[in-house]
Design a protein around this motif. Structure first.
Motif: not given
Ligand SMILES: [Zn+2]
Lengths: 306, 212
Positions: A190, A192-193, A202, A204-205
């Motif tokens: 990902c 972002i993370c 992801c 999370e995202h």
């Molecule tokens: Zn993420």
């Protein structure tokens, strides 16, 4: 709990920590008055009533200056004379020769280890090796150039349900790579993370931009124990010569990202490795890795021993 | 709770194929070896001598494998298509590393041990060499434990198998010296190559030219 009750409780606890019994209903009445009638802010209420009680009971003014010490990580303890609170696990207890010391040893959290001293006159309860505690309101100190924390009569020690993990330790293992797990090879992370994506998503995202990475999650087995290891791109490259760019090329050529994993499996599975790394959670994050080869002298020695 | 992953034990074919007793612990089955080792998973490095589809078009393959102490069998099929795929590419004889589960079957006349691979891969001879060393050490440790006659599994192994420990010791010794001799040969060849190289250097002696 209503605001009056909450403030009252704070004051009562503060005095109880010093072994002073106070009249709770009387304090509650004063809190109610200051809060609801005179609209005094909470901090001032506590200060005012504390002051009053100190006079009333003929106590030392020290209590007044006692604040809720900030919760810090052990790595953040760098200056002496600071009031702090830490959540830590007792790693080791040492024998103390001094009658002034009730307990001395090492505590740690995931960021580091520090010496702690519980002074006998603090009257604080005993801690046990392997258990985790909140060391509340302890004072940092420096002894022979090293930081330590002191548990005194203003401190408190509360046993925790959670298990605090100690700082990562470096380990060195020789074993056979008996399994390469899901999520290995040319993976997507990902943007972002940085977490590994599962099915282009992801955890999370969700469905976001991603970038490629190369890694191996595997099991090293030495015949007596198993160790889960993570090899990063650099490790994989040093072992196989296949780095991220080469991996992408293979995937493109075969029109299959899985081709990279097959190639890595055929080169790494079933081989012996010596790895050095740090244990973080369930995985050993590998710093150095190399194929492990036997030496003739080992066979000679063993042959003679039989 | 996640169940702990079973360790892959190092056992020579000689000891493995003599294991007939099965122990059950919760949901895991273990073969008890004659030297008192509980084995659920093994890691073995051996020579793939033969591969054969058990009946045509069943996609169930039987492998005959050999380490320096003896021969054993492994079966791969639909339940592990990756191993079958690897197997199809292999041209015996080749050295393979095998991670797998040990199974004890009730045969017609006796119990038979085989291995069901989880992972199968062709490897270099150095991997085999180290495996022999490691397995020799593990076996000697078991022999030592058997001599002490302590522990539940050890006592059980004595009761069931009553093994001749000297026999196992000599099997280990043979395996180790086999690899040792091979490595010594290699070392000798390596030294000879070095000598050749020095000899060539002498032929290109430039001292005379430099003296002028
Ligand atoms: Zn993420």
């Amino acid at each position: 709990m209503d605001k009056v009750e909450e403030i009252t409780q704070k004051i009562v606890e503060k005095f109880e920590r010093h072994g002073v019994k106070v009249n709770k209903s009387e304090i509650k009445k004063r809190v109610d008055l200051l809060l609801n009638e005179f609209k005094v802010p909470e901090g001032e209420i506590i200060r005012t009533i504390t002051n009053y009680l100190i006079r009333e009971h003929g106590l030392s003014k020290e209590i007044l200056f006692e604040r809720e010490s900030p919760l810090v990580k052990i790595a953040e303890i760098t200056k002496p004379g600071v009031w702090v609170s830490v959540k830590a696990k007792v790693a080791q207890l040492w024998d103390s020769s001094s009658p002034n010391v009730s307990q001395v040893g090492l505590i740690g959290d995931e960021t580091g280890m520090i010496k702690f001293v519980i002074w006998a006159k603090s009257g604080k309860g005993e801690v046990e090796e392997g258990k985790s505690y909140l060391f509340k309101n302890v004072v940092t100190d420096s002894f022979q150039g090293r930081m330590q924390i002191n548990v005194n009569r203003f401190s408190s020690i509360v046993e925790l349900e959670e298990d605090i993990s100690l700082p990562p330790r470096e380990v060195s293992i020789v074993g056979a790579l008996v399994s390469i797990q899901q999520g290995s090879g040319l993976i997507q992370r990902c943007s972002i993370c940085g977490r590994a994506m599962i099915k282009n998503s992801c955890p999370e995202h969700g469905k976001v931009e991603s970038y490629d990475d190369l890694r191996i999650k595997g099991v090293l087995d030495d015949g007596e124990s198993v160790y889960e290891i993570i090899l990063n791109e650099e490790n994989v490259k040093s072992l196989t010569g296949i780095g991220l760019e080469e991996a992408k090329r293979i995937a493109q050529e075969k029109l299959d990202r899985g081709a990279v994993l097959s190639e890595l499996k055929s080169r790494l599975l079933g081989r012996y490795f010596k790895v050095t790394g740090t244990k973080g959670g369930r995985y050993i994050l590998v710093k150095e890795v190399d194929f492990y080869k036997p030496e003739l002298k080992e066979f000679k020695l063993l042959g003679e021993a039989i | 709770m996640i169940r702990r992953r079973e360790v892959a034990k190092r056992v020579f074919a000689y000891e493995l194929t003599r294991s007939t007793h099965v122990l059950q612990e919760e949901n895991v089955k273990y073969a008890l070896t004659p030297l008192g080792e509980r084995v659920n998973r093994i890691f073995s490095v051996s020579v793939l001598l033969d591969k054969e589809e058990v009946r045509p078009d069943t996609n169930l393959w039987r492998m005959r494998l050999s380490d320096p102490t003896g021969v054993f069998y492994a079966y791969a099929g639909r339940f592990n298509s990756e191993a079958v795929e690897t197997l199809l590419d292999l041209e015996p004889p080749v050295i393979v590393a095998l991670v797998g589960k040990v199974r004890v079957f009730e045969g017609v006349t006796r119990k038979l041990v085989s291995v069901v691979p989880e992972n199968l891969v062709e490897v270099e001879s150095a991997v085999r060499d180290y495996w022999v060393l490691e397995t020799a050490k593990a076996t000697l440790k078991r022999i030592e434990e058997m001599e002490k006659k302590e522990g539940e599994d050890v006592k059980l192994a004595w009761n069931i198998y009553n093994p001749n420990l000297e026999e196992y010791k000599s099997v280990v010794k043979q395996a180790v010296s086999l690899i040792r001799e091979e490595l010594e040969e290699l070392e000798k060849e390596f030294e000879e190559e070095e000598e050749d190289f020095e000899f060539e250097e002498e032929e290109w002696d430039l001292t005379e030219l430099l003296e002028d």
